[in-house]
Design a protein around this motif. Structure first.
Motif, PDB file in Angstrom:
ATOM      1  N   MET A   1       0.816  -1.184   0.000  1.00 13.15           N
ATOM      2  CA  MET A   1       0.000   0.000   0.000  1.00 13.15           C
ATOM      3  C   MET A   1       0.868   1.258   0.000  1.00 13.15           C
ATOM      4  O   MET A   1       0.825   2.041  -0.912  1.00 13.15           O
ATOM      5  N   LEU A  24      -2.976   9.798   0.197  1.00 14.44           N
ATOM      6  CA  LEU A  24      -3.740   9.232   1.301  1.00 14.44           C
ATOM      7  C   LEU A  24      -5.231   9.166   1.014  1.00 14.44           C
ATOM      8  O   LEU A  24      -5.989   8.598   1.800  1.00 14.44           O
ATOM      9  N   HIS A  27      -7.972   6.204   1.911  1.00 10.18           N
ATOM     10  CA  HIS A  27      -7.497   5.380   3.018  1.00 10.18           C
ATOM     11  C   HIS A  27      -8.171   5.781   4.325  1.00 10.18           C
ATOM     12  O   HIS A  27      -8.574   6.928   4.498  1.00 10.18           O
ATOM     13  N   GLU A  31      -4.920   4.967   9.356  1.00 11.32           N
ATOM     14  CA  GLU A  31      -3.769   4.541   8.548  1.00 11.32           C
ATOM     15  C   GLU A  31      -2.999   5.758   8.037  1.00 11.32           C
ATOM     16  O   GLU A  31      -1.762   5.800   8.077  1.00 11.32           O
ATOM     17  N   THR A  58     -12.854   8.240   6.322  1.00 10.69           N
ATOM     18  CA  THR A  58     -12.008   8.022   5.155  1.00 10.69           C
ATOM     19  C   THR A  58     -11.481   9.368   4.674  1.00 10.69           C
ATOM     20  O   THR A  58     -12.194  10.368   4.681  1.00 10.69           O
TER      21      THR A  58
END
Length: 87
Positions: A1, A24, A27, A31, A58
């Motif tokens: 990833m 990003l 994601h 994370e 998200t």
């Protein structure tokens, strides 16, 4: 990833070291925060939701954009979205 992104952390490149801001978007925020923290970047989140629900958000946008070279401790602003409540 995020293969290769964290390589910047272990390879010093000078006194005013820069890192590449990763992509990003899409994601989970947890994370994204982990990756930014490992890169030495500061994090701020932004959302239109007044009282965010206790569920995972998200990332739907970021500033600076992915691929930008930034000094460590640069602030990265993450725009968040929360899943619609089921019911």
């Amino acid at each position: 990833m995020f293969v290769g992104v964290l390589d910047d952390v272990v390879r010093p490149k000078g006194r005013f070291r820069r890192v590449t801001v990763p992509d990003l978007v899409g994601h989970p925020v947890s994370e994204a925060c982990h990756v930014l923290g490992r890169l030495g970047l500061r994090i701020r989140t932004r959302t239109d939701v007044v009282k965010p629900p206790p569920i995972q958000a998200t990332v739907v946008g970021q500033d600076p954009k992915a691929g930008t070279k930034a000094r460590r401790s640069t602030l990265v602003v993450l725009d968040l979205d929360f899943p619609a409540p089921r019911g």
